[in-house]
Design an enzyme around this catalytic site. Structure first.
Site, mmCIF file in Angstrom:
data_model
loop_
_atom_site.group_PDB
_atom_site.id
_atom_site.type_symbol
_atom_site.label_atom_id
_atom_site.label_comp_id
_atom_site.label_asym_id
_atom_site.label_seq_id
_atom_site.Cartn_x
_atom_site.Cartn_y
_atom_site.Cartn_z
ATOM 1 C CE LYS A 110 -4.128 -2.176 1.696
ATOM 2 N NZ LYS A 110 -4.710 -2.822 2.853
ATOM 3 C CE LYS A 189 -5.580 -9.427 -4.024
ATOM 4 N NZ LYS A 189 -6.396 -10.044 -3.051
ATOM 5 C CE LYS A 192 -13.827 -5.803 -0.958
ATOM 6 N NZ LYS A 192 -12.843 -5.956 0.120
HETATM 7 P P1 ADP Z 1 -9.740 -7.067 -1.865
HETATM 8 O O1 ADP Z 1 -8.339 -7.414 -2.292
HETATM 9 O O2 ADP Z 1 -10.675 -7.151 -2.997
HETATM 10 O O3 ADP Z 1 -9.843 -5.749 -1.122
HETATM 11 P P2 ADP Z 1 -10.029 -8.216 0.732
HETATM 12 O O4 ADP Z 1 -8.618 -7.849 1.047
HETATM 13 O O5 ADP Z 1 -11.129 -7.472 1.396
HETATM 14 O O6 ADP Z 1 -10.204 -8.187 -0.853
HETATM 15 O O7 ADP Z 1 -10.188 -9.769 0.987
HETATM 16 C C1 ADP Z 1 -11.270 -10.411 1.651
HETATM 17 C C2 ADP Z 1 -11.002 -11.905 1.584
HETATM 18 O O8 ADP Z 1 -11.086 -12.367 0.234
HETATM 19 C C3 ADP Z 1 -9.604 -12.324 2.078
HETATM 20 O O9 ADP Z 1 -9.668 -13.557 2.758
HETATM 21 C C4 ADP Z 1 -8.822 -12.445 0.800
HETATM 22 O O10 ADP Z 1 -7.713 -13.312 0.936
HETATM 23 C C5 ADP Z 1 -9.869 -12.992 -0.164
HETATM 24 N N1 ADP Z 1 -9.548 -12.586 -1.532
HETATM 25 C C6 ADP Z 1 -9.522 -11.334 -2.038
HETATM 26 N N2 ADP Z 1 -9.192 -11.308 -3.332
HETATM 27 C C7 ADP Z 1 -8.976 -12.606 -3.692
HETATM 28 C C8 ADP Z 1 -8.608 -13.263 -4.922
HETATM 29 N N3 ADP Z 1 -8.405 -12.578 -6.043
HETATM 30 N N4 ADP Z 1 -8.493 -14.598 -4.904
HETATM 31 C C9 ADP Z 1 -8.711 -15.311 -3.772
HETATM 32 N N5 ADP Z 1 -9.062 -14.761 -2.589
HETATM 33 C C10 ADP Z 1 -9.201 -13.425 -2.530
#
Ligand code: ADP
Ligand code: TRP
Length: 321
Positions: A110, A189, A192
């Protein structure tokens, strides 16, 4: 066995969240005591729009319930309804070396992206450790990107126990390797924060457009494609279609004769049907906001009872009581 996971309400949930975290968690709710929450304190590090936070929090509660979280089995709550977690964060923070936090990938990513770090972003893993340790958690189902945070949690629990005596349960993570990383529209990957998501629930037209817009290469339909297994649409199709059906598309693509347009159309249909039941359930639930609030309120009562006993034990161990 106690199973715990959280999702941050910093946007709309996507299929990476679903396959990486929600579906494993929902499957696990029959294997132990499930504790699932919406990490709204964590969202403060990513979002400063109060109204959006309320909207995302409510939306994510609907998503979980629509996708099969059963409030009769699982304890489901909003993180900030249990402010005790902040007290445990402070206690753990006093035992956490700066160097450990400086090595956190998500913090480094970040700040590398230009987000100017504040104390909250730096302390993020300590709050996450408090989330996990406050409920005597044994197992934490998460996507691969959260693995390091769970390892840091283990370090903090071990350090506390060494310093003040056996008090906190040391948790394990659970990561499904086959869906550990769901790729986004651009092949990176799905996240959001990268603008490359396929939402779990969204408007049909918008999602069809997103999926039909997946970028493929310029080979003609007739050309054989020996690398068919690496095709992004095939990778996504594997998540939604029965294994034989996905393999059939992969073989047709490899042999030549299947156009990318037809493949993407099939992907959209499988995706759309996959969530059909959940989509119907979500609109029913959305019509009754009182129900969702009631579930979260009841969850908070149950979560607080579990938290109180761990916090009392922890305060005693370190001489605060
Ligand atoms: P983002 O990266 O979209 O902000 P979060 O960090 O809020 O997602 O992740 C919420 C949950 O979803 C976590 O357990 C994270 O490991 C899982 N997760 C997020 N993106 C992925 C992805 N592309 N593939 C698999 N798991 C994911
Ligand atoms: N940091 C997690 C994420 O961004 C969300 C989270 C907060 C969490 N506290 C947690 C996940 C405790 C598991 C356990 O995805």
């Amino acid at each position: 066995m106690r199973i715990l996971t959280g999702i941050t309400p910093s946007g709309t949930l996507h299929i990476g969240n679903y396959f990486g975290a929600m579906r494993p968690a929902i499957e696990l709710q029959t294997r132990g005591e499930a504790f699932y929450f919406i990490a709204d304190y964590h969202s403060l590090t990513a979002l400063t729009d109060a109204e959006a936070r309320r909207r995302y929090t409510h939306g994510i509660a609907l998503d979980w319930l629509a996708c099969g979280l059963d409030p009769a089995r699982a304890v489901f709550w909003r993180q900030s309804d249990i402010p005790e977690v902040c007290e445990l964060m402070w206690i753990l923070g006093t035992l956490t070396p700066m160097g450990l936090l400086e090595r956190a990938h998500s913090y480094k990513d970040k700040t590398a992206k230009g987000i100017s770090p504040n104390f909250g972003l730096f302390a993020y893993p300590v709050l996450m450790a408090a989330d996990i340790l406050l409920y005597d958690t044994n197992l934490v189902p998460v996507g691969r990107d959260q693995k390091q945070h769970v390892e840091m949690t283990r370090d903090m629990a071990i350090k506390f126990n060494q310093t003040y005596g056996e008090t906190l349960v040391v948790p394990e993570h659970e990561i499904r390797e086959n869906v550990a990383l769901v790729p986004g529209l651009d092949g990176q990957k799905m996240s959001k924060s990268y603008g490359n998501t396929i939402e779990i629930f969204g408007e049909e037209k918008t999602l069809r457009k997103k999926i039909m817009g997946l970028v493929m290469d310029s080979r003609t339909p007739a050309e054989p494609k020996p690398d068919a297994d690496k095709n992004l649409a095939i990778q996504l199709l594997r998540l939604f279609a029965p294994a034989e059906a996905a393999l059939d598309f992969e073989n047709r693509l490899r042999a030549g004769g299947l156009g990318y347009g037809d493949l993407k159309k099939a992907l959209f249909e499988h995706y759309w049907n996959y969530f059909a039941t959940a989509r119907a359930r979500r609109s029913e639930l959305a019509a009754d906001p009182g129900y969702v609030e009631g579930v979260l309120r009841d969850g908070a009562l149950r979560a607080r009872a579990a938290a109180a006993s761990v916090l009392t034990r922890t305060r005693k161990a370190c001489g605060l009581a």
